[in-house]
Design an enzyme around this catalytic site. Structure first.
Site, PDB file in Angstrom:
ATOM      1  N   GLU A   1      -9.877   3.168  -3.060  1.00  0.00           N
ATOM      2  CA  GLU A   1     -10.159   4.590  -2.820  1.00  0.00           C
ATOM      3  C   GLU A   1     -10.592   5.247  -4.134  1.00  0.00           C
ATOM      4  O   GLU A   1     -10.502   6.459  -4.301  1.00  0.00           O
ATOM      5  CB  GLU A   1      -8.916   5.279  -2.234  1.00  0.00           C
ATOM      6  CG  GLU A   1      -8.394   4.572  -1.021  1.00  0.00           C
ATOM      7  CD  GLU A   1      -7.874   5.495   0.076  1.00  0.00           C
ATOM      8  OE1 GLU A   1      -8.023   6.719  -0.042  1.00  0.00           O
ATOM      9  OE2 GLU A   1      -7.338   4.955   1.053  1.00  0.00           O
ATOM     10  N   TRP A   2     -11.048   4.460  -5.022  1.00  0.00           N
ATOM     11  CA  TRP A   2     -11.430   4.868  -6.383  1.00  0.00           C
ATOM     12  C   TRP A   2     -12.431   6.046  -6.368  1.00  0.00           C
ATOM     13  O   TRP A   2     -12.122   7.111  -6.932  1.00  0.00           O
ATOM     14  CB  TRP A   2     -11.962   3.614  -7.071  1.00  0.00           C
ATOM     15  CG  TRP A   2     -12.319   3.661  -8.503  1.00  0.00           C
ATOM     16  CD1 TRP A   2     -12.314   4.763  -9.328  1.00  0.00           C
ATOM     17  CD2 TRP A   2     -12.728   2.546  -9.294  1.00  0.00           C
ATOM     18  NE1 TRP A   2     -12.699   4.386 -10.583  1.00  0.00           N
ATOM     19  CE2 TRP A   2     -12.965   3.039 -10.602  1.00  0.00           C
ATOM     20  CE3 TRP A   2     -12.919   1.184  -9.048  1.00  0.00           C
ATOM     21  CZ2 TRP A   2     -13.394   2.210 -11.640  1.00  0.00           C
ATOM     22  CZ3 TRP A   2     -13.337   0.375 -10.079  1.00  0.00           C
ATOM     23  CH2 TRP A   2     -13.576   0.871 -11.366  1.00  0.00           C
ATOM     24  N   PRO A   3     -13.598   5.910  -5.715  1.00  0.00           N
ATOM     25  CA  PRO A   3     -14.531   7.042  -5.764  1.00  0.00           C
ATOM     26  C   PRO A   3     -13.992   8.315  -5.112  1.00  0.00           C
ATOM     27  O   PRO A   3     -14.274   9.416  -5.599  1.00  0.00           O
ATOM     28  CB  PRO A   3     -15.770   6.549  -5.015  1.00  0.00           C
ATOM     29  CG  PRO A   3     -15.435   5.238  -4.413  1.00  0.00           C
ATOM     30  CD  PRO A   3     -14.168   4.742  -5.019  1.00  0.00           C
ATOM     31  N   LEU A   4     -13.188   8.176  -4.080  1.00  0.00           N
ATOM     32  CA  LEU A   4     -12.624   9.361  -3.424  1.00  0.00           C
ATOM     33  C   LEU A   4     -11.806  10.194  -4.401  1.00  0.00           C
ATOM     34  O   LEU A   4     -11.898  11.420  -4.436  1.00  0.00           O
ATOM     35  CB  LEU A   4     -11.759   8.922  -2.230  1.00  0.00           C
ATOM     36  CG  LEU A   4     -10.862   9.978  -1.590  1.00  0.00           C
ATOM     37  CD1 LEU A   4     -11.680  11.127  -1.028  1.00  0.00           C
ATOM     38  CD2 LEU A   4     -10.015   9.354  -0.498  1.00  0.00           C
ATOM     39  N   TYR A   5     -10.999   9.516  -5.237  1.00  0.00           N
ATOM     40  CA  TYR A   5     -10.140  10.246  -6.177  1.00  0.00           C
ATOM     41  C   TYR A   5     -10.883  10.687  -7.435  1.00  0.00           C
ATOM     42  O   TYR A   5     -10.451  11.584  -8.131  1.00  0.00           O
ATOM     43  CB  TYR A   5      -8.896   9.402  -6.510  1.00  0.00           C
ATOM     44  CG  TYR A   5      -7.920   9.380  -5.362  1.00  0.00           C
ATOM     45  CD1 TYR A   5      -6.906  10.328  -5.263  1.00  0.00           C
ATOM     46  CD2 TYR A   5      -8.040   8.448  -4.343  1.00  0.00           C
ATOM     47  CE1 TYR A   5      -6.032  10.335  -4.186  1.00  0.00           C
ATOM     48  CE2 TYR A   5      -7.163   8.442  -3.260  1.00  0.00           C
ATOM     49  CZ  TYR A   5      -6.166   9.387  -3.199  1.00  0.00           C
ATOM     50  OH  TYR A   5      -5.299   9.393  -2.125  1.00  0.00           O
TER      51      TYR A   5
ATOM     52  N   ASP B   1      -9.704  11.362   4.629  1.00  0.00           N
ATOM     53  CA  ASP B   1      -9.206  10.606   5.792  1.00  0.00           C
ATOM     54  C   ASP B   1      -9.851  11.092   7.089  1.00  0.00           C
ATOM     55  O   ASP B   1     -10.046  12.290   7.280  1.00  0.00           O
ATOM     56  CB  ASP B   1      -7.683  10.818   5.941  1.00  0.00           C
ATOM     57  CG  ASP B   1      -6.893  10.082   4.877  1.00  0.00           C
ATOM     58  OD1 ASP B   1      -7.492   9.370   4.052  1.00  0.00           O
ATOM     59  OD2 ASP B   1      -5.653  10.232   4.874  1.00  0.00           O
TER      60      ASP B   1
ATOM     61  N   ASP C   1      -4.476   2.592  -2.648  1.00  0.00           N
ATOM     62  CA  ASP C   1      -4.657   4.038  -2.589  1.00  0.00           C
ATOM     63  C   ASP C   1      -4.657   4.634  -3.997  1.00  0.00           C
ATOM     64  O   ASP C   1      -4.327   3.936  -4.966  1.00  0.00           O
ATOM     65  CB  ASP C   1      -3.542   4.650  -1.729  1.00  0.00           C
ATOM     66  CG  ASP C   1      -4.053   5.828  -0.898  1.00  0.00           C
ATOM     67  OD1 ASP C   1      -5.011   6.494  -1.340  1.00  0.00           O
ATOM     68  OD2 ASP C   1      -3.492   6.074   0.184  1.00  0.00           O
TER      69      ASP C   1
END
Ligand SMILES: *[C@@H]1O[C@H](CO)[C@@H](O)[C@H](O)[C@H]1NC(C)=O
Ligand SMILES: *[C@@H]1O[C@H](CO)[C@@H](O)[C@H](O)[C@H]1NC(C)=O
Ligand SMILES: *[C@@H]1O[C@H](CO)[C@@H](O)[C@H](O)[C@H]1NC(C)=O
Length: 380
Positions: free
Chosen positions: A163-167, A191, A130
Site C-alpha cells: 500500500e506504499w503509493p497510497l500512503y 479502501d 499495510d
C-alpha cells in the site's frame, strides 16, 4: 531487480479475502470458505488464494519476538490454516510496515526479517503489507523495501502486495518504477466500500491518473484498485457487472470480499465468468484506459494478446433508462483495432456474437444506467 516472486504465476494472480466484511475473522470461517472455494468452482475458475486481513494476531509477540495468532480467533495457529494447500489453495496473510497495524495489532517495524521468516515457515504464499502507523515517509519507503528483500531471502515464493503509493500520495509523487521493483501489486487509492459511489470514485480516480499508472502495469507488477464487492448488499446487478467488467479492463488483481457460503447464482455466474477472467488475466499484461467521455458515457479499451481489444462502454447517467452510445470503430486501438475489419463479441452483461464489422463501421451499444457493456473485438 528484487521481486519477491518471479514466477509467471505472479501475474496470473487471483485472490480472495473476507476480513473486510467480518471484523473478527475466525479460523473456522477461513476453513469453511476454503472448502467452498475448492468444491463450488471458485478454485477452478482461478481464485486460488485465501487471504487473511487485519486482526488475526494476538496483541503481543511471543517471547522470541515472533508474531503469534490470537488464541481465540485462530486457536490452531496459522500453520494449520495453511493446510488449505491440501485443497489446492494458497494462503495470504496481513501485516503492517509501521509499529502497529491499522487496527492496532503489532506491526512489523523492526521485525521485518523475523516476520518474513515466520510467514515463510508457516507456509504463507502472499503478504498484504499495510502502511498505517509509520512516522515518516522515509521509514515507510525503507520498510517496504526491507520487507521485499526479507521475503525474497526466505527463498519461498511469496506475492508481495503493497500500500506504499497510497500512503505516499498525499505528500509525495510515488516513484512507480521503484515500487514495481519491490512489489507485485500496490494500492493507490482508498479502501473500496460495498457501494456504487465507492466503485464510481475508484474508476474516476483511475481515469484521472491513467497517464501515470497505466504504463507501469505489467507482468510482475499491477495497480490494485482494491477488492471486488460483488455478492454483497450494496451494488445493483448493473453495477456489479460494471465492477467485474472494469476490474478486468484495469488488469486488477481479483480479490473477492464476500461470503461464498451465501451468494446468489447471478453473482456467482459473474465472478466465475471465464471470458471476463480471461480478459483480466490476458498474457499481454497491458492495463486498459479511458479513451473518451461523452454525454455521461465512458469508452475504455484494453489491448489484449492476439490483436484483440476489450472494449467497455459505461453509462454514468443515473437518471432515465437505458441509452444508446454510438461510436466509430476507428476510435479503437488508435484506428488499428478493426483495420480492415474485426469480429465483435459481447462478453457482458450476457455473451453474444455480434458478427463482423468493417473499419469504417460504427457500433451502437445500449447500456443501462450505471451498467457496462463489455465487448471483445478481434482483428481476423
Ligand atoms: C516506532 O516507534 C519507535 C519508538 O517510538 C520510533 O522510534 C520509530 O520511528 C517508529 N517506527 C515507525 C515506522 O514509525
Ligand atoms: C529473489 O530475487 C532474485 C533477484 O530478483 C530472483 O531471481 C529470485 O527468484 C527471488 N527469489 C524468490 C524466492 O522470489
Ligand atoms: C525512480 O526509481 C528508479 C529506480 O529506483 C530510479 O532509477 C529513478 O531515478 C527514480 N526516479 C526519480 C524521479 O527519482
Amino acid at each position: 531487480p528484487w521481486r519477491t516472486c518471479q514466477k509467471r504465476g505472479c501475474h496470473v494472480l487471483r485472490s480472495l479475502s473476507w476480513s473486510r466484511r467480518l471484523p473478527v475473522p475466525s479460523e473456522q470461517l477461513f476453513m469453511e470458505m476454503a472448502e467452498v472455494m475448492a468444491t463450488e468452482g471458485w478454485r477452478d475458475a482461478g481464485y486460488e488464494f485465501v487471504c487473511i486481513d487485519d486482526c488475526w494476531m494476538a496483541p503481543t509477540r511471543d517471547r522470541q519476538g515472533r508474531l503469534q495468532a490470537d488464541p481465540k480467533r485462530v486457536p490452531s495457529g496459522i500453520r494449520r490454516v495453511a493446510q488449505v494447500h491440501s485443497k489446492g489453495l494458497k494462503l495470504g496473510i496481513y501485516s503492517d510496515v509501521g509499529n502497529k497495524t491499522c487496527a492496532g495489532f503489532p506491526g512489523s517495524y523492526n521485525h521485518y526479517d523475523l516476520d518474513a521468516q515466520t510467514f515463510s515457515s508457516w507456509g504463507v504464499d502472499l503478504l498484504k503489507f499495510d502502511g498505517c502507523n509509520s512516522d515518516t515517509l522515509e521509514l515507510l519507503a525503507e520498510g517496504y523495501r526491507h520487507m521485499s528483500l526479507a521475503l525474497n531471502k526466505t527463498g519461498r515464493s511469496i506475492v508481495y502486495s503493497c500500500e506504499w503509493p497510497l500512503y505516499l500520495r498525499p505528500m509525495q509523487q510515488p516513484n512507480y518504477t521503484e515500487i514495481k521493483q519491490y512489489c507485485n501489486h500496490w494500492r493507490n487509492f482508498h479502501d473500496v466500500y460495498d457501494s456504487w459511489s465507492s466503485i464510481k470514485t475508484i474508476l474516476g480516480w483511475t481515469a484521472l491518473h491513467q497517464d501515470t499508472i497505466v504504463k507501469i502495469a505489467g507482468p510482475g507488477g499491477w495497480n490494485d484498485p482494491d477488492m471486488l464487492v460483488i455478492g454483497n448488499f450494496g451494488l445493483s446487478w448493473d453495477q456489479a457487472v460494471t465492477q467485474m467488467a472494469m476490474w478486468a479492463v484495469m488488469a486488477a488483481p481479483l480479490f473477492m470480499s464476500n461470503d461464498l457460503r451465501h451468494i446468489s447464482p447471478d453473482a456467482k455466474w459473474l465472478l466465475q465468468n471465464k471470458e471476463v477472467i480471461a480478459i483480466n488475466q490476458d498474457p499481454l499484461g497491458k492495463q486498459g484506459y479511458q479513451i473518451t467521455k461523452d454525454m455521461n458515457f465512458e469508452l475504455w479499451e484494453r489491448p489484449l494478446s492476439g490483436q484483440a481489444y476489450a472494449v467497455a462502454v459505461l453509462n454514468q447517467q443515473e437518471i432515465g433508462g437505458p441509452r444508446n452510445f454510438t461510436f466509430s470503430l476507428t476510435l479503437l486501438g488508435n484506428g488499428l483495432a478493426c483495420n480492415p475489419a474485426c469480429s465483435v463479441r459481447q462478453v457482458l452483461p450476457a455473451s453474444r456474437d455480434w458478427g463482423f464489422y468493417s473499419w469504417v463501421s460504427s457500433l451502437s451499444v445500449e447500456v443501462n444506467p450505471t451498467g457496462t457493456v463489455l465487448l471483445k473485438v478481434v482483428a481476423p
